[in-house]
Design a protein around this motif. Structure first.
Motif, PDB file in Angstrom:
ATOM      1  N   LEU A   1       1.026  -1.165   0.005  1.00 57.13           N
ATOM      2  CA  LEU A   1       0.052  -0.033  -0.092  1.00 57.13           C
ATOM      3  C   LEU A   1       0.873   1.228  -0.137  1.00 57.13           C
TER       4      LEU A   1
ATOM      5  N   ALA B   1       1.192   2.860  -4.376  1.00 54.73           N
ATOM      6  CA  ALA B   1      -0.064   2.845  -5.160  1.00 54.73           C
ATOM      7  C   ALA B   1       0.308   3.165  -6.693  1.00 54.73           C
TER       8      ALA B   1
ATOM      9  N   LEU C   1     -10.586  -0.455 -12.925  1.00 53.15           N
ATOM     10  CA  LEU C   1     -11.600  -0.578 -11.846  1.00 53.15           C
ATOM     11  C   LEU C   1     -12.060  -1.763 -11.934  1.00 53.15           C
ATOM     12  N   LEU C   2     -12.844  -2.422 -10.791  1.00 56.19           N
ATOM     13  CA  LEU C   2     -13.327  -3.642 -10.658  1.00 56.19           C
ATOM     14  C   LEU C   2     -14.800  -3.028 -11.361  1.00 56.19           C
TER      15      LEU C   2
ATOM     16  N   LEU D   1     -13.221   2.103  -1.661  1.00 53.58           N
ATOM     17  CA  LEU D   1     -13.054   1.400  -0.511  1.00 53.58           C
ATOM     18  C   LEU D   1     -12.098   0.265  -0.278  1.00 53.58           C
ATOM     19  N   VAL D   2     -12.000  -0.338  -1.652  1.00 53.46           N
ATOM     20  CA  VAL D   2     -10.838  -1.607  -1.681  1.00 53.46           C
ATOM     21  C   VAL D   2      -9.696  -1.004  -1.108  1.00 53.46           C
ATOM     22  N   ALA D   3      -9.254   0.269  -1.287  1.00 54.41           N
ATOM     23  CA  ALA D   3      -7.803   0.784  -0.809  1.00 54.41           C
ATOM     24  C   ALA D   3      -8.160   1.014   0.563  1.00 54.41           C
TER      25      ALA D   3
ATOM     26  N   ASP E   1     -10.329  -0.059   3.092  1.00 52.98           N
ATOM     27  CA  ASP E   1     -10.373  -1.083   3.762  1.00 52.98           C
ATOM     28  C   ASP E   1      -9.132  -1.670   4.019  1.00 52.98           C
ATOM     29  N   SER E   2      -8.133  -1.624   3.313  1.00 52.64           N
ATOM     30  CA  SER E   2      -6.932  -2.077   3.334  1.00 52.64           C
ATOM     31  C   SER E   2      -6.112  -1.310   4.360  1.00 52.64           C
TER      32      SER E   2
ATOM     33  N   GLY F   1      -9.644   5.740 -10.497  1.00 51.66           N
ATOM     34  CA  GLY F   1      -8.377   5.385 -10.459  1.00 51.66           C
ATOM     35  C   GLY F   1      -7.381   6.057  -9.391  1.00 51.66           C
TER      36      GLY F   1
ATOM     37  N   ARG G   1      -8.663   6.227  -5.910  1.00 51.39           N
ATOM     38  CA  ARG G   1      -8.391   5.045  -5.206  1.00 51.39           C
ATOM     39  C   ARG G   1      -6.787   4.910  -4.594  1.00 51.39           C
ATOM     40  N   ALA G   2      -5.879   5.325  -5.592  1.00 46.54           N
ATOM     41  CA  ALA G   2      -4.564   5.480  -5.283  1.00 46.54           C
ATOM     42  C   ALA G   2      -4.280   6.356  -4.002  1.00 46.54           C
TER      43      ALA G   2
ATOM     44  N   TYR H   1      -7.014  -7.090 -13.042  1.00 50.29           N
ATOM     45  CA  TYR H   1      -7.682  -7.191 -11.612  1.00 50.29           C
ATOM     46  C   TYR H   1      -6.823  -7.788 -10.442  1.00 50.29           C
TER      47      TYR H   1
ATOM     48  N   VAL I   1      -1.716  -4.894  -5.523  1.00 49.58           N
ATOM     49  CA  VAL I   1      -1.194  -3.628  -5.083  1.00 49.58           C
ATOM     50  C   VAL I   1      -1.931  -3.130  -3.951  1.00 49.58           C
ATOM     51  N   TYR I   2      -3.488  -3.096  -4.004  1.00 47.38           N
ATOM     52  CA  TYR I   2      -4.159  -2.787  -2.840  1.00 47.38           C
ATOM     53  C   TYR I   2      -4.654  -3.826  -1.853  1.00 47.38           C
TER      54      TYR I   2
ATOM     55  N   ARG J   1     -11.601 -11.097   1.010  1.00 50.84           N
ATOM     56  CA  ARG J   1     -12.035 -10.093   0.217  1.00 50.84           C
ATOM     57  C   ARG J   1     -11.532 -10.458  -1.435  1.00 50.84           C
TER      58      ARG J   1
END
Ligand SMILES: Nc1ncnc2c1ncn2[C@@H]1O[C@H](COP(=O)(O)OP(=O)(O)OP(=O)(O)O)[C@@H](O)[C@H]1O
Ligand SMILES: [Mg+2]
Lengths: 275, 323
Positions: free
Chosen positions: A89, A92, A100-101, A111-113, A115-116, A159, A162-163, B223, B229-230, B236
């Motif tokens: 992390l 980034a 993106l997912l 949130l993906v980032a 939450d980590s 993106g 998120r970074a 993906y 990276v994240y 999850r």
């Protein structure tokens, strides 16, 4: 704090990203490809460095080494004094193809980032944190949309959000605006400078756009063509900040640097990278 | 309704997701013909309007065209069914033909058609019960196959070593006809019911394993890089990256599997006996109730179709990548 420790910190900050003697080979036997040959690069803390080079020379390969998505064949890559051995992390990445997912909303992608970064904080805190970064890239009205409903520029902004949400020490941008039209690209660059001025992250950015590189960077790294690519030249950009496009045109350095870069690129490649 | 459920699975997208705005998309979806006709009828009958506005069909030519189109998709199959029935009836009424015609089938087996839920003890139950018992066996074997198949698929999709080791075995096993497993199952379990369930399990599991593993192997590198990276790990990674990315493949496997399971149950039950549509058909044959066989076969087809549609519907709801 002791003298020695202070020296250590100062040294780490001067070579926050430390790439030394890196060779990268892909494949084996006949399909062996020597992508990078002896790359040495140091990036100071809070510095914005751009990398320019012809397509296929190995820019993404270099960036992925810093990200930890790839390992050097020989040589070493260190960030903040620590050898890079895996992605993390603290580094980034904004990917070339937004990445993106697609089944998650804008907020969920950010949130993906988050939450980590904060696995132990409660849901409410993490949601607010994610919203903060969505607001930062001006997508507040689109938090609940899926990537398929966004324009190219908006996706790239997610993106970036998120970074930044990962609160990294180093930001790695792989042609972040490559897929955008000139107009959107310009406003995205403006947005990136304002965000960067606020929280000076160390940035390593790949670009094909000479003007973009000059506008955003403190230093510009020119790479030679592959195979066995390496750093051909490093150009300083001593234009004062905060920069604006209008002021840039007035600046005496601007045209000079631009000319130098174009000269190099046209001289080394058959394709003009300025286009 | 059938064509409604078909549309999203053809494009591989849920229409709800495609546009995001649920209401908008829902109103665009073709409604069943009956309701459309009804709206036209009410519009035409309840008309406190001046005569000038009366010709409603010209109001929106596209809409009337759509209604006509939909009417055709309903009427044409009915016409085809009518002609098939007609030729069948004509053929059956020929000299020396044993096959009963449709009219004879309906009249002679009327008790069976009209009372699907009669229950006169273990050896004499209505068609509803017979189908329910078969569905129960399929449900058990299929659910087991779904769980084990998805897990195995993930294992060989994620581990190159497991793939190398197991893929050749799977390739051989999956070509074995379902019924060839039955004697082995009977020898192992010593009982009819678990053996039938096992045959369903072993029939359904291969397409699930193979499709799941392909889906896992085809998770786009982008993906995977985002996950690295994240720092998406464990559950999850499983729920945010792996499962949604492989879902279209998994559901393809599940859909192929339900069809194969239903194909196998009838044959398996013919051999194992007990309550169930397969043995019912076999029993009808032994007591020369040809019309009962025809009715049962028709029901087997309808249930098979329904099962396929249900899985396709679930797939269209969950099984999209959304991009
Ligand atoms: N995984 C790999 N296996 C083999 N060769 C690779 C691999 N990744 C990159 N290469 C090769 O290394 C070279 C550099 O690739 P890289 O993606 O770093 O180029 P690039 O400078 O980022 O190009 P572009 O500007 O087009 O993105 C290319 O010739 C490419 O074919
Ligand atoms: Mg690249």
């Amino acid at each position: 704090m002791s003298e020695a420790m202070n020296d250590q910190i100062a040294e780490n900050e001067a070579k926050f990203v430390d790439i030394s003697g890196v060779h990268k080979l892909f494949g084996s036997g006949k399909s062996r490809y020597h992508a990078l040959a002896g790359v040495d690069l140091r990036i100071a803390k809070g510095e914005f460095v751009s990398i320019i080079g012809h397509s296929g020379c190995g820019k993404s390969t270099l960036l992925n080494l810093v990200a930890g998505l790839n390992m050097p064949t020989t040589g070493s890559v260190a960030v903040n004094g620590k050898e890079v051995s895996a992605p993390g992390l603290d580094r980034a990445v904004v990917f070339q193809s937004h990445s993106l997912l697609p089944w998650l909303t804008v907020l969920e992608n950010v949130l993906v980032a988050v939450d980590s970064v904060y696995p132990d904080k409660d849901k409410k805190f993490r949601m607010e944190e994610a919203r903060k970064y969505v607001d930062m890239v001006h997508l507040t009205a689109h938090v609940n949309k899926k990537p398929a409903q966004l324009s190219g520029g908006m996706k790239q902004r997610v993106g970036i959000a998120r970074a930044f949400a990962a609160d990294p020490q180093v930001l790695l941008l792989d042609e972040p605006f490559g897929a955008l039209d000139a107009l959107t690209r310009g406003s995205m660059q403006d947005e990136l400078t304002t965000i960067w001025e606020k929280n000076r992250k160390t940035v390593m950015m790949i670009t094909h756009d000479v003007d973009e590189a000059v506008f955003l960077s403190d230093r510009i790294v020119l790479m030679s063509n592959g195979p066995a690519a390496t750093i051909a030249k490093v150009v300083e950009v001593p234009i004062p900040r905060p920069r604006t496009r209008e002021a840039l045109l007035e600046d005496s350095h601007y045209l000079e640097i631009r000319k130098e870069l174009l000269h190099y690129l046209i001289g080394t490649g058959m394709h003009s990278a300025a286009a | 309704m059938i064509m409604n459920t078909e549309k999203p699975s053809e494009t591989g997208k849920s229409p709800l997701k495609a546009n995001g705005n649920g209401h908008q998309v829902l109103s665009e979806r073709p409604k069943p013909m009956v309701t459309s006709l009804k709206t036209v009828m009410t519009k035409m009958t309840s008309k406190p309007r001046p005569a000038a506005i009366l010709p409603i069909p010209t109001e929106d030519p596209e809409r009337t065209a759509r209604i006509r189109d939909r009417a055709r998709t309903f009427i044409m199959p009915l016409v085809a069914i009518f002609f098939v029935g007609l030729f069948w009836e004509i053929y059956s009424s020929g000299q020396g033909v044993v096959l009963p015609g449709p009219i004879k089938t309906i009249t002679e087996s009327w008790k069976l058609i009209a009372h699907p839920w009669f229950d006169n003890g273990p050896n004499d139950k209505g068609l509803g019960w017979q189908l329910l018992f078969s569905l129960q066996r399929v449900g058990m074997g299929y659910s087991l196959a779904a769980v084990v198949g998805v897990l195995m698929g993930i294992l060989i999709g994620k581990s190159a070593m497991a793939f190398k080791a197991l893929d050749p075995i799977f390739q051989v096993l999956r070509t074995i006809p379902p019924l060839a497993w039955l004697p082995i199952a009977l020898a192992t379990f010593n009982q009819a019911n678990p053996s039938a369930v096992f045959v369903i399990f072993i029939t359904a599991i291969w397409p699930i394993i193979i499709n799941t593993s392909v889906g896992i192997m085809r998770i786009p590198v982008e993906y995977e890089n985002v996950a690295k990276v994240y720092q998406l790990r464990g559950s999850r990674y499983f729920f945010k990256v792996m499962l949604p990315s492989a879902a279209p493949y998994i559901f393809t496997g599940l859909r192929i599997a339900i069809g194969m399971a239903w194909l196998a149950i009838v044959a398996a039950e013919m051999l194992t006996g007990g309550v169930g549509i397969g043995f019912f058909i076999w029993d009808s044959w032994n007591s020369s109730r040809l019309t009962d066989i025809i009715v049962s076969v028709f029901y087997v087809g309808m249930v098979g179709l329904a099962l396929d549609r249900i899985v396709a519907k679930i797939a269209s709801l969950f099984g999209t990548r959304g991009d």
